[in-house]
Design a protein around this motif. Sequence first.
Motif, PDB file in Angstrom:
ATOM      1  N   LYS A 114      37.734  50.296  51.889  1.00 33.08           N
ATOM      2  CA  LYS A 114      36.764  49.834  50.786  1.00 33.08           C
ATOM      3  C   LYS A 114      37.507  49.968  49.473  1.00 33.08           C
ATOM      4  CE  LYS A 114      32.473  50.672  53.281  1.00 33.08           C
ATOM      5  NZ  LYS A 114      31.321  51.904  53.277  1.00 33.08           N
ATOM      6  N   SER A 115      38.114  50.893  49.292  1.00 32.27           N
ATOM      7  CA  SER A 115      38.865  51.133  47.904  1.00 32.27           C
ATOM      8  C   SER A 115      39.853  50.202  47.837  1.00 32.27           C
ATOM      9  CB  SER A 115      39.565  52.618  47.986  1.00 32.27           C
ATOM     10  OG  SER A 115      38.549  53.735  47.787  1.00 32.27           O
ATOM     11  N   ALA A 116      40.761  49.993  48.926  1.00 31.53           N
ATOM     12  CA  ALA A 116      41.864  49.267  48.703  1.00 31.53           C
ATOM     13  C   ALA A 116      41.354  47.673  48.235  1.00 31.53           C
ATOM     14  CB  ALA A 116      42.759  49.119  50.191  1.00 31.53           C
ATOM     15  N   ALA A 117      40.093  47.541  48.978  1.00 35.81           N
ATOM     16  CA  ALA A 117      39.606  46.014  48.863  1.00 35.81           C
ATOM     17  C   ALA A 117      39.427  45.697  47.247  1.00 35.81           C
ATOM     18  CB  ALA A 117      38.185  45.766  49.592  1.00 35.81           C
ATOM     19  N   PHE A 118      39.116  46.969  46.563  1.00 39.58           N
ATOM     20  CA  PHE A 118      38.744  46.827  44.950  1.00 39.58           C
ATOM     21  C   PHE A 118      40.012  47.000  44.335  1.00 39.58           C
ATOM     22  CE2 PHE A 118      38.643  48.879  41.082  1.00 39.58           C
ATOM     23  CZ  PHE A 118      37.680  47.881  40.243  1.00 39.58           C
ATOM     24  N   ILE A 119      41.030  48.060  44.767  1.00 37.90           N
ATOM     25  CA  ILE A 119      42.189  48.135  44.137  1.00 37.90           C
ATOM     26  C   ILE A 119      43.294  47.097  43.785  1.00 37.90           C
ATOM     27  CG2 ILE A 119      44.200  49.762  44.190  1.00 37.90           C
ATOM     28  CD1 ILE A 119      42.375  52.123  44.935  1.00 37.90           C
ATOM     29  N   MET A 120      43.360  46.427  45.201  1.00 36.67           N
ATOM     30  CA  MET A 120      44.514  45.380  44.851  1.00 36.67           C
ATOM     31  C   MET A 120      44.231  44.277  44.248  1.00 36.67           C
ATOM     32  SD  MET A 120      46.757  47.289  46.422  1.00 36.67           S
ATOM     33  CE  MET A 120      48.340  46.187  46.426  1.00 36.67           C
ATOM     34  N   PRO A 121      42.936  43.804  44.284  1.00 36.69           N
ATOM     35  CA  PRO A 121      42.605  42.762  43.320  1.00 36.69           C
ATOM     36  C   PRO A 121      42.740  43.074  41.782  1.00 36.69           C
ATOM     37  CG  PRO A 121      41.224  42.536  45.349  1.00 36.69           C
ATOM     38  CD  PRO A 121      42.102  43.677  44.883  1.00 36.69           C
ATOM     39  N   PHE A 122      41.969  44.250  41.639  1.00 34.38           N
ATOM     40  CA  PHE A 122      42.101  44.652  40.060  1.00 34.38           C
ATOM     41  C   PHE A 122      43.585  44.684  39.459  1.00 34.38           C
ATOM     42  CE2 PHE A 122      42.498  47.962  37.657  1.00 34.38           C
ATOM     43  CZ  PHE A 122      41.555  47.636  36.236  1.00 34.38           C
ATOM     44  N   LEU A 123      44.248  45.298  40.332  1.00 34.65           N
ATOM     45  CA  LEU A 123      45.591  45.503  39.875  1.00 34.65           C
ATOM     46  C   LEU A 123      46.151  44.103  39.678  1.00 34.65           C
ATOM     47  CD1 LEU A 123      47.192  48.370  42.157  1.00 34.65           C
ATOM     48  CD2 LEU A 123      46.635  48.305  39.676  1.00 34.65           C
ATOM     49  N   LYS A 124      45.956  42.956  40.301  1.00 35.30           N
ATOM     50  CA  LYS A 124      46.292  41.659  40.041  1.00 35.30           C
ATOM     51  C   LYS A 124      45.682  41.143  38.910  1.00 35.30           C
ATOM     52  CE  LYS A 124      48.878  41.293  43.792  1.00 35.30           C
ATOM     53  NZ  LYS A 124      50.627  41.170  43.823  1.00 35.30           N
ATOM     54  N   SER A 125      44.377  41.316  38.450  1.00 36.55           N
ATOM     55  CA  SER A 125      43.861  40.523  37.476  1.00 36.55           C
ATOM     56  C   SER A 125      43.224  41.482  36.453  1.00 36.55           C
ATOM     57  CB  SER A 125      42.590  39.844  38.300  1.00 36.55           C
ATOM     58  OG  SER A 125      41.535  40.816  38.837  1.00 36.55           O
ATOM     59  N   GLY A 126      43.456  42.989  36.242  1.00 40.72           N
ATOM     60  CA  GLY A 126      42.860  43.714  35.337  1.00 40.72           C
ATOM     61  C   GLY A 126      43.228  43.465  33.942  1.00 40.72           C
ATOM     62  N   LEU A 127      42.532  44.030  33.032  1.00 39.68           N
ATOM     63  CA  LEU A 127      43.062  43.652  31.649  1.00 39.68           C
ATOM     64  C   LEU A 127      44.353  44.275  31.142  1.00 39.68           C
ATOM     65  CD1 LEU A 127      41.183  42.653  29.100  1.00 39.68           C
ATOM     66  CD2 LEU A 127      40.738  45.081  28.617  1.00 39.68           C
ATOM     67  N   ARG A 128      45.139  43.189  30.584  1.00 38.16           N
ATOM     68  CA  ARG A 128      46.460  43.535  30.123  1.00 38.16           C
ATOM     69  C   ARG A 128      46.740  43.588  28.764  1.00 38.16           C
ATOM     70  NH1 ARG A 128      50.199  43.161  34.419  1.00 38.16           N
ATOM     71  NH2 ARG A 128      49.174  42.891  36.510  1.00 38.16           N
ATOM     72  N   CYS A 129      47.749  44.266  28.257  1.00 35.72           N
ATOM     73  CA  CYS A 129      48.303  44.499  26.942  1.00 35.72           C
ATOM     74  C   CYS A 129      48.931  42.959  26.502  1.00 35.72           C
ATOM     75  CB  CYS A 129      49.356  45.521  26.981  1.00 35.72           C
ATOM     76  SG  CYS A 129      50.249  45.694  25.281  1.00 35.72           S
ATOM     77  N   GLU A 130      48.316  42.735  25.307  1.00 36.33           N
ATOM     78  CA  GLU A 130      48.804  41.399  24.681  1.00 36.33           C
ATOM     79  C   GLU A 130      50.254  41.382  24.424  1.00 36.33           C
ATOM     80  OE1 GLU A 130      46.625  39.740  21.575  1.00 36.33           O
ATOM     81  OE2 GLU A 130      44.699  39.680  22.944  1.00 36.33           O
ATOM     82  N   ILE A 131      50.904  42.648  24.129  1.00 41.03           N
ATOM     83  CA  ILE A 131      52.376  42.564  23.602  1.00 41.03           C
ATOM     84  C   ILE A 131      53.253  42.591  24.868  1.00 41.03           C
ATOM     85  CG2 ILE A 131      53.771  44.055  22.585  1.00 41.03           C
ATOM     86  CD1 ILE A 131      51.674  44.618  20.457  1.00 41.03           C
ATOM     87  N   CYS A 132      53.007  43.636  25.750  1.00 38.15           N
ATOM     88  CA  CYS A 132      53.919  43.982  26.966  1.00 38.15           C
ATOM     89  C   CYS A 132      53.516  43.248  28.171  1.00 38.15           C
ATOM     90  CB  CYS A 132      54.199  45.310  27.100  1.00 38.15           C
ATOM     91  SG  CYS A 132      52.742  46.329  27.868  1.00 38.15           S
ATOM     92  N   GLY A 133      52.288  42.888  28.187  1.00 38.05           N
ATOM     93  CA  GLY A 133      52.033  42.393  29.721  1.00 38.05           C
ATOM     94  C   GLY A 133      51.464  43.708  30.661  1.00 38.05           C
ATOM     95  N   GLY A 134      51.418  44.851  30.528  1.00 42.75           N
ATOM     96  CA  GLY A 134      51.282  45.962  31.338  1.00 42.75           C
ATOM     97  C   GLY A 134      49.697  45.970  31.318  1.00 42.75           C
ATOM     98  N   LEU A 135      49.129  46.557  32.456  1.00 43.68           N
ATOM     99  CA  LEU A 135      47.725  46.825  32.733  1.00 43.68           C
ATOM    100  C   LEU A 135      47.051  47.774  31.915  1.00 43.68           C
ATOM    101  CD1 LEU A 135      46.170  45.578  34.928  1.00 43.68           C
ATOM    102  CD2 LEU A 135      46.134  47.684  36.090  1.00 43.68           C
ATOM    103  N   LEU A 136      46.293  47.823  31.072  1.00 42.87           N
ATOM    104  CA  LEU A 136      45.562  48.238  30.356  1.00 42.87           C
ATOM    105  C   LEU A 136      44.470  49.538  31.011  1.00 42.87           C
ATOM    106  CD1 LEU A 136      44.766  46.051  27.196  1.00 42.87           C
ATOM    107  CD2 LEU A 136      46.240  48.014  27.132  1.00 42.87           C
ATOM    108  N   HIS A 137      44.523  50.892  30.539  1.00 42.18           N
ATOM    109  CA  HIS A 137      43.446  51.757  30.891  1.00 42.18           C
ATOM    110  C   HIS A 137      42.662  52.211  29.563  1.00 42.18           C
ATOM    111  CE1 HIS A 137      42.443  55.912  32.268  1.00 42.18           C
ATOM    112  NE2 HIS A 137      41.845  55.112  33.433  1.00 42.18           N
ATOM    113  N   GLN A 138      41.419  52.292  30.100  1.00 45.08           N
ATOM    114  CA  GLN A 138      40.320  52.491  28.918  1.00 45.08           C
ATOM    115  C   GLN A 138      40.787  53.681  28.038  1.00 45.08           C
ATOM    116  OE1 GLN A 138      37.639  55.264  28.793  1.00 45.08           O
ATOM    117  NE2 GLN A 138      38.258  56.272  30.838  1.00 45.08           N
ATOM    118  N   LYS A 139      41.429  54.698  28.332  1.00 52.55           N
ATOM    119  CA  LYS A 139      41.720  55.946  27.928  1.00 52.55           C
ATOM    120  C   LYS A 139      42.747  55.639  26.551  1.00 52.55           C
ATOM    121  CE  LYS A 139      40.233  60.024  30.267  1.00 52.55           C
ATOM    122  NZ  LYS A 139      40.811  61.209  30.666  1.00 52.55           N
TER     123      LYS A 139
END
Length: 535
Positions: A476-501
């Motif tokens: 169940k966790s993997a079903a969320f994690i893997m798509p999220f990692l592909k489509s999560g919010l990304r930095c406009e400068i480097c393109g890396g994934l953003l974390h809310q903190k």
Amino acid sequence: MPKAQTVNLDALIPREDFSVKHDVAAKSGKDPTISISHLAGGFGVFSNSLRKPDFQRETADWTPQKIVDLVRAFVDGELIPAIILWKGGGFNFVIDGAHRLSAVLSWVYDDYGDRTRSLEYFGDLIPPEQIKAARKTRALIEKEIGHFSRYEAGLKDRSSVDDITAARLDNLSSHPLTAQWVETQDPRVAEDSFFKINEAATAIDNVEKRIIKTRDSALAIASRSIARSGRGHKYWNHLSDPSAEAKIEELSREIFESLFNPPMDDGPVQTGDLPIAGKGYHVLPFVYDLVNRSNGKQAAEASAKVTTSSISSLAADDTGAGTIDHLRGVKRHLSYVVGKQPRSHGLHPLVYFWNRSGNFTPSAFFATLEFFDGIRGKSGERKFMNCRKGFEDYLISNKEHVMRIPHKLGSGNRSIPWIAKYFDFILTAFINGSSSEEIDKMLEGDKNFGFLIDGQSGQERFTEKVGGKSFSMSTKSAAFIMPFLKSGLRCEICGGLLHQKSIHIHHRELKSQGGGADMSNAGLTHPYCNSVTQA
């Protein structure tokens, strides 16, 4: 890592330093039994005099059912091993049996880690896991034994209770707990007795033993204060500089929050806003390792034997200055990977130190810190920023690599340098212009990492085959994690994934070049990326 569903009873019996403050043991007042009236009612003075040695580990290892079983044994008059005590300085110190005695007290006070005594002790900071375990325990107690208030009413009026409760009241009167007293006036002998007894029963693990043996050192105080967010028993209240105590508590809270907030529940991962380091419950070994590494020391394996030479260099921190330096070292070390400081790269935990099954992986966490220690500085960090999107996409597509390294090259601390080398291998390849496919071939031909490539694609290697028709928690966790990692919010400068903190709002068109403050000019970035482009 964290122990599942254990109940924190640490507040039920306070701690006291007997080896320093109470150097003379009393010879009288050593009752051979501990009855219910000693713990509640007219002899409450006994329960108020109970103390644990200040070096005693946290009373938080029992499950809800184990607490219920102990209380049931108590009310049914069954045999319970003796509580071993030592009397000194007007207190009754529990040398062995703190869990047993705390379980009974938790029933008497209706506090399983979430009520009055615990709230006072932990400063109203009760982790969700602790509250959940407390509620489960209370529900089991009510179902299988009954609240203590029912028995208390029965002591006053037997006609108010049922036959089973009446019989149990008789047992409470006729079958008290047995007390055995350590007959010595020397607190050092009493401390030796503690270690001998506890090693013979439930062995103290080596991290706990190191902390106990060096309990006045900056390393031990810093570790304990972070693990409890500057709350609970104040291991630092002996310091000669009172102002240091407040600073230790402040820094500890900041570090705890950066690691373990927002708190997690027990379900599958269904959000990207995860705490950096998993659940903030039973984390002392992890924190001890973090304090060690953040202050230039190599942490010993948890299984390593505690020897005189391994602890002799850890001198007592009498003023608190050393503890504050250790805490600042941790805070600064973490600030490169989490937080909103300009130096923070804002690494997303799901990319770097959580596996695809939704579990925090300490070895990957420490390997990430080690990896960033190696590239820190303008040149290395800028190269990382320029390659970050490809680097993270590769890690996401091949998350099983970090899981396989410990299996092949050694688990625990042995895997940390190898994971760091793997990260460096991938980043160097991207800096040199290699594609993901070329990196696969480079790994396949490498003498250290060839085992990571087995001819299958990342998705094929990821596929998990399980029996049955019900999804596991990890699936169940993997079903969320893997798509999220592909489509999560990304930095406009480097393109890396953003974390809310670790999000900054940057001016797409710089202020110095006339860029305004309207929403169309606002973009999301990592703090480091923003600081570099705005410089």
